[in-house]
Design a protein around this motif. Sequence first.
Motif, PDB file in Angstrom:
ATOM      1  N   ILE A 106     -28.717  35.328  12.684  1.00  0.00           N
ATOM      2  CA  ILE A 106     -28.203  36.691  12.557  1.00  0.00           C
ATOM      3  C   ILE A 106     -26.693  36.697  12.766  1.00  0.00           C
ATOM      4  CG2 ILE A 106     -28.331  39.045  13.446  1.00  0.00           C
ATOM      5  CD1 ILE A 106     -30.847  38.081  12.016  1.00  0.00           C
ATOM      6  N   MET A 107     -26.228  35.940  13.746  1.00  0.00           N
ATOM      7  CA  MET A 107     -24.786  35.880  13.983  1.00  0.00           C
ATOM      8  C   MET A 107     -24.055  35.170  12.859  1.00  0.00           C
ATOM      9  SD  MET A 107     -24.187  35.397  18.070  1.00  0.00           S
ATOM     10  CE  MET A 107     -25.288  34.009  18.305  1.00  0.00           C
ATOM     11  N   CYS A 108     -24.703  34.185  12.234  1.00  0.00           N
ATOM     12  CA  CYS A 108     -24.032  33.495  11.125  1.00  0.00           C
ATOM     13  C   CYS A 108     -23.883  34.421   9.922  1.00  0.00           C
ATOM     14  CB  CYS A 108     -24.749  32.195  10.767  1.00  0.00           C
ATOM     15  SG  CYS A 108     -26.008  32.293   9.484  1.00  0.00           S
ATOM     16  N   TYR A 109     -24.828  35.380   9.729  1.00  0.00           N
ATOM     17  CA  TYR A 109     -24.631  36.402   8.702  1.00  0.00           C
ATOM     18  C   TYR A 109     -23.356  37.195   9.002  1.00  0.00           C
ATOM     19  CZ  TYR A 109     -29.596  35.731   7.468  1.00  0.00           C
ATOM     20  OH  TYR A 109     -30.808  35.217   7.083  1.00  0.00           O
ATOM     21  N   SER A 110     -23.168  37.536  10.275  1.00  0.00           N
ATOM     22  CA  SER A 110     -21.980  38.304  10.665  1.00  0.00           C
ATOM     23  C   SER A 110     -20.706  37.503  10.440  1.00  0.00           C
ATOM     24  CB  SER A 110     -22.092  38.720  12.139  1.00  0.00           C
ATOM     25  OG  SER A 110     -23.235  39.516  12.354  1.00  0.00           O
ATOM     26  N   VAL A 111     -20.754  36.205  10.735  1.00  0.00           N
ATOM     27  CA  VAL A 111     -19.593  35.348  10.470  1.00  0.00           C
ATOM     28  C   VAL A 111     -19.259  35.358   8.982  1.00  0.00           C
ATOM     29  CG1 VAL A 111     -18.775  32.964  10.484  1.00  0.00           C
ATOM     30  CG2 VAL A 111     -19.972  33.880  12.475  1.00  0.00           C
ATOM     31  N   TYR A 112     -20.290  35.271   8.144  1.00  0.00           N
ATOM     32  CA  TYR A 112     -20.100  35.291   6.695  1.00  0.00           C
ATOM     33  C   TYR A 112     -19.417  36.589   6.268  1.00  0.00           C
ATOM     34  CZ  TYR A 112     -21.371  34.575   1.758  1.00  0.00           C
ATOM     35  OH  TYR A 112     -21.333  34.396   0.400  1.00  0.00           O
ATOM     36  N   TYR A 113     -19.926  37.716   6.743  1.00  0.00           N
ATOM     37  CA  TYR A 113     -19.357  39.014   6.384  1.00  0.00           C
ATOM     38  C   TYR A 113     -17.950  39.178   6.955  1.00  0.00           C
ATOM     39  CZ  TYR A 113     -23.419  41.307   4.242  1.00  0.00           C
ATOM     40  OH  TYR A 113     -24.433  41.678   3.388  1.00  0.00           O
ATOM     41  N   MET A 114     -17.738  38.691   8.174  1.00  0.00           N
ATOM     42  CA  MET A 114     -16.435  38.861   8.818  1.00  0.00           C
ATOM     43  C   MET A 114     -15.333  38.173   8.015  1.00  0.00           C
ATOM     44  SD  MET A 114     -15.287  37.863  12.716  1.00  0.00           S
ATOM     45  CE  MET A 114     -15.254  36.093  12.350  1.00  0.00           C
ATOM     46  N   PHE A 115     -15.592  36.937   7.591  1.00  0.00           N
ATOM     47  CA  PHE A 115     -14.588  36.230   6.799  1.00  0.00           C
ATOM     48  C   PHE A 115     -14.480  36.799   5.382  1.00  0.00           C
ATOM     49  CE2 PHE A 115     -15.234  32.865  10.035  1.00  0.00           C
ATOM     50  CZ  PHE A 115     -13.904  32.665  10.377  1.00  0.00           C
ATOM     51  N   ALA A 116     -15.603  37.316   4.867  1.00  0.00           N
ATOM     52  CA  ALA A 116     -15.555  37.921   3.535  1.00  0.00           C
ATOM     53  C   ALA A 116     -14.716  39.191   3.521  1.00  0.00           C
ATOM     54  CB  ALA A 116     -16.963  38.229   3.044  1.00  0.00           C
ATOM     55  N   SER A 117     -14.586  39.847   4.676  1.00  0.00           N
ATOM     56  CA  SER A 117     -13.798  41.079   4.748  1.00  0.00           C
ATOM     57  C   SER A 117     -12.301  40.811   4.760  1.00  0.00           C
ATOM     58  CB  SER A 117     -14.194  41.884   5.988  1.00  0.00           C
ATOM     59  OG  SER A 117     -13.868  41.175   7.170  1.00  0.00           O
ATOM     60  N   PHE A 133     -26.491  45.054   8.024  1.00  0.00           N
ATOM     61  CA  PHE A 133     -25.928  44.326   6.885  1.00  0.00           C
ATOM     62  C   PHE A 133     -26.087  45.041   5.543  1.00  0.00           C
ATOM     63  CE2 PHE A 133     -27.092  41.098  10.075  1.00  0.00           C
ATOM     64  CZ  PHE A 133     -25.828  40.590  10.317  1.00  0.00           C
ATOM     65  N   GLU A 134     -26.665  46.223   5.548  1.00  0.00           N
ATOM     66  CA  GLU A 134     -26.761  47.006   4.315  1.00  0.00           C
ATOM     67  C   GLU A 134     -26.188  48.410   4.509  1.00  0.00           C
ATOM     68  OE1 GLU A 134     -30.578  46.846   2.232  1.00  0.00           O
ATOM     69  OE2 GLU A 134     -31.133  45.145   3.477  1.00  0.00           O
ATOM     70  N   THR A 135     -26.774  49.171   5.418  1.00  0.00           N
ATOM     71  CA  THR A 135     -26.380  50.571   5.587  1.00  0.00           C
ATOM     72  C   THR A 135     -24.953  50.699   6.105  1.00  0.00           C
ATOM     73  OG1 THR A 135     -28.700  51.057   6.120  1.00  0.00           O
ATOM     74  CG2 THR A 135     -27.077  52.758   6.601  1.00  0.00           C
ATOM     75  N   TYR A 136     -24.653  50.031   7.205  1.00  0.00           N
ATOM     76  CA  TYR A 136     -23.324  50.166   7.794  1.00  0.00           C
ATOM     77  C   TYR A 136     -22.234  49.600   6.879  1.00  0.00           C
ATOM     78  CZ  TYR A 136     -21.114  51.768  12.088  1.00  0.00           C
ATOM     79  OH  TYR A 136     -20.412  52.506  13.011  1.00  0.00           O
ATOM     80  N   PRO A 137     -22.410  48.405   6.287  1.00  0.00           N
ATOM     81  CA  PRO A 137     -21.382  47.922   5.360  1.00  0.00           C
ATOM     82  C   PRO A 137     -21.137  48.864   4.182  1.00  0.00           C
ATOM     83  CG  PRO A 137     -22.806  46.132   5.996  1.00  0.00           C
ATOM     84  CD  PRO A 137     -23.423  47.380   6.550  1.00  0.00           C
ATOM     85  N   ALA A 138     -22.216  49.521   3.681  1.00  0.00           N
ATOM     86  CA  ALA A 138     -22.045  50.468   2.577  1.00  0.00           C
ATOM     87  C   ALA A 138     -21.128  51.608   2.990  1.00  0.00           C
ATOM     88  CB  ALA A 138     -23.395  51.005   2.141  1.00  0.00           C
ATOM     89  N   ALA A 139     -21.251  52.060   4.246  1.00  0.00           N
ATOM     90  CA  ALA A 139     -20.383  53.138   4.731  1.00  0.00           C
ATOM     91  C   ALA A 139     -18.961  52.644   4.959  1.00  0.00           C
ATOM     92  CB  ALA A 139     -20.959  53.717   6.013  1.00  0.00           C
ATOM     93  N   LEU A 140     -18.837  51.440   5.513  1.00  0.00           N
ATOM     94  CA  LEU A 140     -17.503  50.898   5.764  1.00  0.00           C
ATOM     95  C   LEU A 140     -16.724  50.714   4.471  1.00  0.00           C
ATOM     96  CD1 LEU A 140     -18.418  48.180   8.441  1.00  0.00           C
ATOM     97  CD2 LEU A 140     -17.350  50.400   8.857  1.00  0.00           C
TER      98      LEU A 140
END
Length: 652
Positions: A175-186, A412-419
């Motif tokens: 779960i944290m590695c998903y966040s790492v992926y999204y964090m660097f993608a941002s 990883f779906e709802t909150y990113p869509a809002a951000l």
Amino acid sequence: MEDKPKDEVTEQKHDPNNQLDCNNGIAILHSNSEILDLSTVDDNVFANDAQNSKKVPDSIEVKKSDSEVKESQPERGQWGNRLEFFLAVVGFSIGVGNVFRFPYVCYKNGGGAFLIPYFIALACCGMPLMFLELAWGQFSNEGPITAWSVCPLFSGIGVCACTMTAIVILYYNVIMCYSVYYMFASLTFGEVPWSHCQETTPTIWTSDIHVGDQICVEPRNEGAKIWTNVSYVTPATSYLVDDVLGLSSGLWHFGHIQWRLALALAFIWVVTFLCVVKGIKTTGKVVYFTATFPYFILFILLVRGVTLDGAMLGIKKYLTPDFSRLGDLSVWADAFQQVFYSMGPGWGGLLTFASFNDFHHNIQKDAVLVTMVSAFTSFFGGFVVFSILGFLSFTYNKPIEQIASTGITVAFETYPAALAKMPFAQFWSFIFFFMIIILGLDSEFGMLEALICAVVDSYPAKLLKYKLHITAAVSFMFFLSGLIFVTQGGMFLVTIIDSYFAIFGLLVVCFTESIVFAYMYGYHKFSRDIQEMLGRPPSRYFQCMWCAITPCLIVFILFSLFMRSGGSAKISYQGRVFPDYTPMLGLAMGFCVVLIVPAVGVIKLALNNWNWRLLIQPTTEWGPKFRRMSSVQTPTTTSNPYKTQMTVDSCI
């Protein structure tokens, strides 16, 4: 040269390393710190013979000094101060479940009315179990396996808890590695990548559409849904499913490893290792940041969220009470399950952290404060989440019911869509996913430290000096084992473990702990132990909870869990339907782990001639460390200790 008789002590030249102090018949050999208690020897031994020499016995009692005993004992370490321990427990207990699971559970179970069963669950299960484990760990100074010297027959519970912890660590870091992926993608100068549909996902403009396909629709094209018998998804969902996960067709179709997720997993394991590399010496310093910084980010996100259009609509949905739901037993079961997700009893982390405490630390106060902080964080997180859900409801012109979700979906779906819809989406996305990583790391510290201590405390004299190597080996092994979760079908395993596997074994562990301390070891003895630490026994409230209320409520939750597993509701994820046997599969996995308990019990009985009465009594290893150290100073017999040349005439 003619040999001297063995029983005569010859005069030697003065040696400064072999000085003797004489006081009340006690001879102290400074060269090796051995205390020779000559006053205990029969006076006849020192009767003068014809040669007027002083005879000594062939064996004599030797006691080790305090300093020698201390040096012989492996040092487990201790918290630098009380704040380090408090922050570590707060960080371990409060994780992703408080922020992303509680708000949805609260919303679907009656909104504000759900707070009634939730606070009751905290008072009847969460706080008593936390106090029990903290007191247990602080009194025993042991890890989650060796602490079961209090009742060896059930030492399999410690092995069971460690096995569950190991499995949960695997998917928790994923779960944290998903966040790492999204964090660097941002970290991009353009739009965040989940703000638009992925090239691999069909859109409303795709000509080759089949029944059951998922169609990505951007907000500006919401009115152009012309296809039927298909499911429409947002760009954020498209990004997660197709780009991040590369989701396969279903369970058991694992596909290949997503190499970018594998790199993110390696990154998070390196960070985890560096934070626990020296045990609580490093963890105690890291928690000053990891336990406090998420609150700063949550506050920033809340301030930003409430300024968005539709935010108040979401918050109103979150808080509006539906008291009619309180008559539904499933609501109460969800409240008690949420407590286990958000408080952390049963994993071994609370017990392990408390084992590094000062013996007289007031863990009762900490248990109450951490419970209050956990409840506040869960409630506060609901405002952060539902302000964003209200904004999405306003943006997409959909009711909250169609948007509200839990766990991985909301993170990883709802909150990113809002951000993605906010100005400076890159900044808001970065701090959001960084917060998830920090929340996860705190819980990871406790679980990993519990496993390391379970290994090291089993053979401290041999393994403690290799703790760094053991930590590195365990971290690398977990990284390799976790690769199955970053395959194309790994998300299905994560869903099963998160929904079914963990909770069953956790409830069994907590139930057994309550029964053992209430009836086998005895709550009277345990109360005396706590009084020895705190100066006062626990209140009648805690004793009542441990002896009756908490075990009965855990049985109720287990019964509810089995009833739900037999339901007919289909389980699916992004259009992929799980097999009908999935709920029972998850519970069966948990049941297999629980089988460790009777297996270890039978082995213990076989090794002790089936003397079960002996195995429900504490061993000599039970008790605080200083008491066990003092027992090391019991007299030991050695063959003629006077083989070391010295003069004793002046001591007689």
